[in-house]
Design a protein around this motif. Structure first.
Motif, PDB file in Angstrom:
ATOM      1  N   LYS A 133       0.829  -1.207   0.000  1.00 38.47           N
ATOM      2  CA  LYS A 133       0.000   0.000   0.000  1.00 38.47           C
ATOM      3  C   LYS A 133       0.864   1.259   0.000  1.00 38.47           C
ATOM      4  O   LYS A 133       0.595   2.214  -0.732  1.00 38.47           O
ATOM      5  N   VAL A 134       1.927   1.254   0.797  1.00 39.51           N
ATOM      6  CA  VAL A 134       2.839   2.405   0.815  1.00 39.51           C
ATOM      7  C   VAL A 134       3.552   2.537  -0.527  1.00 39.51           C
ATOM      8  O   VAL A 134       3.719   3.644  -1.052  1.00 39.51           O
ATOM      9  N   GLY A 135       3.972   1.399  -1.108  1.00 39.64           N
ATOM     10  CA  GLY A 135       4.604   1.440  -2.426  1.00 39.64           C
ATOM     11  C   GLY A 135       3.668   1.984  -3.482  1.00 39.64           C
ATOM     12  O   GLY A 135       4.090   2.743  -4.374  1.00 39.64           O
ATOM     13  N   PHE A 136       2.392   1.609  -3.381  1.00 35.91           N
ATOM     14  CA  PHE A 136       1.400   2.145  -4.324  1.00 35.91           C
ATOM     15  C   PHE A 136       1.253   3.657  -4.165  1.00 35.91           C
ATOM     16  O   PHE A 136       1.138   4.390  -5.153  1.00 35.91           O
ATOM     17  N   ARG A 176       9.500   0.211  -9.537  1.00 37.64           N
ATOM     18  CA  ARG A 176      10.567  -0.154  -8.601  1.00 37.64           C
ATOM     19  C   ARG A 176      10.259   0.328  -7.190  1.00 37.64           C
ATOM     20  O   ARG A 176      10.785  -0.223  -6.222  1.00 37.64           O
ATOM     21  N   PHE A 177       9.417   1.330  -7.054  1.00 38.14           N
ATOM     22  CA  PHE A 177       9.043   1.795  -5.718  1.00 38.14           C
ATOM     23  C   PHE A 177       8.251   0.732  -4.964  1.00 38.14           C
ATOM     24  O   PHE A 177       8.378   0.609  -3.742  1.00 38.14           O
ATOM     25  N   ASP A 178       7.424  -0.032  -5.665  1.00 34.54           N
ATOM     26  CA  ASP A 178       6.692  -1.123  -5.027  1.00 34.54           C
ATOM     27  C   ASP A 178       7.657  -2.167  -4.469  1.00 34.54           C
ATOM     28  O   ASP A 178       7.482  -2.666  -3.348  1.00 34.54           O
ATOM     29  N   GLU A 179       8.686  -2.513  -5.253  1.00 35.37           N
ATOM     30  CA  GLU A 179       9.662  -3.496  -4.799  1.00 35.37           C
ATOM     31  C   GLU A 179      10.479  -2.948  -3.624  1.00 35.37           C
ATOM     32  O   GLU A 179      10.793  -3.686  -2.685  1.00 35.37           O
ATOM     33  N   PHE A 180      10.816  -1.665  -3.676  1.00 36.49           N
ATOM     34  CA  PHE A 180      11.587  -1.080  -2.584  1.00 36.49           C
ATOM     35  C   PHE A 180      10.798  -1.095  -1.282  1.00 36.49           C
ATOM     36  O   PHE A 180      11.358  -1.368  -0.209  1.00 36.49           O
ATOM     37  N   ALA A 181       9.511  -0.800  -1.353  1.00 39.94           N
ATOM     38  CA  ALA A 181       8.699  -0.799  -0.140  1.00 39.94           C
ATOM     39  C   ALA A 181       8.636  -2.190   0.489  1.00 39.94           C
ATOM     40  O   ALA A 181       8.595  -2.322   1.718  1.00 39.94           O
TER      41      ALA A 181
END
Length: 276
Positions: A133-136, A176-181
Motif C-alpha cells: 500500500k505504501v509502495g502504491f 521499482r518503488f513497489d519493490e523497494f517498499a
C-alpha cells in the motif's frame, strides 16, 4: 478486508463486473492527496541551496509510514522466528528422553510452535499488504508529479524529451518503488537478525559460528558488484526502450507521410531492428 474481497468474488461469479461494482478508493490513497504530500516536501528540496534529492523528499513524505510497519516486522523476525527454534529444542530433548524435560514442557513447546507459525503468517501477510500500500502511494505520487510537470513544460523543454519517454517512466520505472517498499525492511532486519543469531550461537559453538557469518560477509562485496552490473544493464535497457518508444511515436505521428511515399518497408525494418 476479507469481507469486501469475498463479496467481490461472489459478485463476479454471478455476473460480469462493472465500474459501479468496484469499491471507492480510500481517501488516504487518492492521487491528489499523496501528490500534495510529496509536492510539499519536493518544493522544500527545491528551495535548498544544494542539489534537490527525490529520495529525501520521498523519505520525508512516506518514510514514517514504513518505519511504523517495521515494528511488527521486527517482532516477527526477531521474536516469533527465534522463538520457534527454542521450542523445537525442548521437543527434541523430550523425545531423546532428557530427564530435565517433562511432558508438560514438551506440550507447551509444541503449542508454541503452532502459535508462532500462526503469528508469523498473520504478521507476514498483513505487513506485505501494508508495504504494498505504501509502495502504491509512492508510485501514484510520483506519477502525478510527472504528469503535472509534463503539463507545464515549455516548447523548448518538450524538444528534449518525448511522450514515449515520459510514458516509459510512468509505466515501468516507477514500479521499482513497489519493490523497494517490500524489501526495504531487510536493510534494518538483516543486521539485527545476524547479531542476535550470532549471540545465541556463541554460547554453543564459540568461534565456529563465525565461519558461517564470515561467508555471509564475504558475499557482500560480490552482491554489491552484481548490483552495479545489473544497474548498468538496466540503464542500457532503459535507454534502448526510450529510443524504441521515441521511434514508434515519430512513426505514428508521420504515418500519412510514410503512406504517401510508400516508405512502409524501410520503416518496418527500422522497427524490427529496434525491437531486437
Amino acid at each position: 478486508m476479507t469481507h469486501w474481497l469475498w463479496s467481490l468474488f461472489i459478485r463476479a461469479h454471478k455476473k460480469d463486473l462493472e465500474f459501479s461494482d468496484l469499491y471507492r478508493c480510500p481517501k488516504s490513497d487518492e492521487t491528489h492527496r499523496v501528490r500534495q504530500k510529496l509536492e510539499i516536501k519536493w518544493d522544500k528540496q527545491l528551495k535548498n541551496k544544494g542539489k534537490p534529492s527525490l529520495f529525501w523528499a520521498l523519505f520525508a513524505s512516506f518514510g514514517p509510514e514504513l518505519i511504523v510497519f517495521y515494528i511488527p516486522d521486527a517482532i516477527k523476525e526477531l521474536g516469533v522466528k527465534l522463538f520457534q527454534p527454542y521450542c523445537i529444542v525442548y521437543l527434541i530433548r523430550y523425545f531423546n528422553n532428557d530427564p530435565n524435560t517433562s511432558q508438560w514442557l514438551a506440550q507447551w513447546a509444541a503449542g508454541g510452535i503452532v502459535l508462532a507459525a500462526i503469528a508469523n503468517m498473520f504478521i507476514l501477510y498483513l505487513n506485505m499488504t501494508m508495504y504494498s500500500k505504501v509502495g502504491f502511494r509512492i508510485r501514484a505520487a510520483c506519477c502525478a508529479l510527472i504528469y503535472r510537470k509534463s503539463m507545464r513544460l515549455s516548447y523548448l523543454s518538450l524538444g528534449k524529451t518525448t511522450v514515449g519517454q515520459i510514458l516509459n517512466i510512468m509505466s515501468n520505472d516507477v514500479n521499482r518503488f513497489d519493490e523497494f517498499a517490500l524489501y526495504s525492511r531487510a536493510l534494518i532486519m538483516a543486521p539485527l537478525q545476524a547479531a542476535i543469531v550470532l549471540y545465541l550461537l556463541w554460547s554453543h559453538l564459540r568461534w565456529t559460528c563465525l565461519a558461517g557469518m564470515g561467508i555471509l560477509v564475504l558475499f557482500i562485496p560480490f552482491q554489491v558488484l552484481m548490483g552495479r552490473m545489473f544497474g548498468s544493464i538496466r540503464q542500457k535497457t532503459a535507454e534502448l526502450t526510450d529510443s524504441r518508444i521515441r521511434l514508434m511515436h515519430e512513426i505514428i505521428a508521420g504515418m500519412r507521410v510514410i503512406k504517401m511515399y510508400a516508405w512502409e518497408q524501410p520503416f518496418a525494418l527500422l522497427v524490427a531492428t529496434a525491437r531486437k
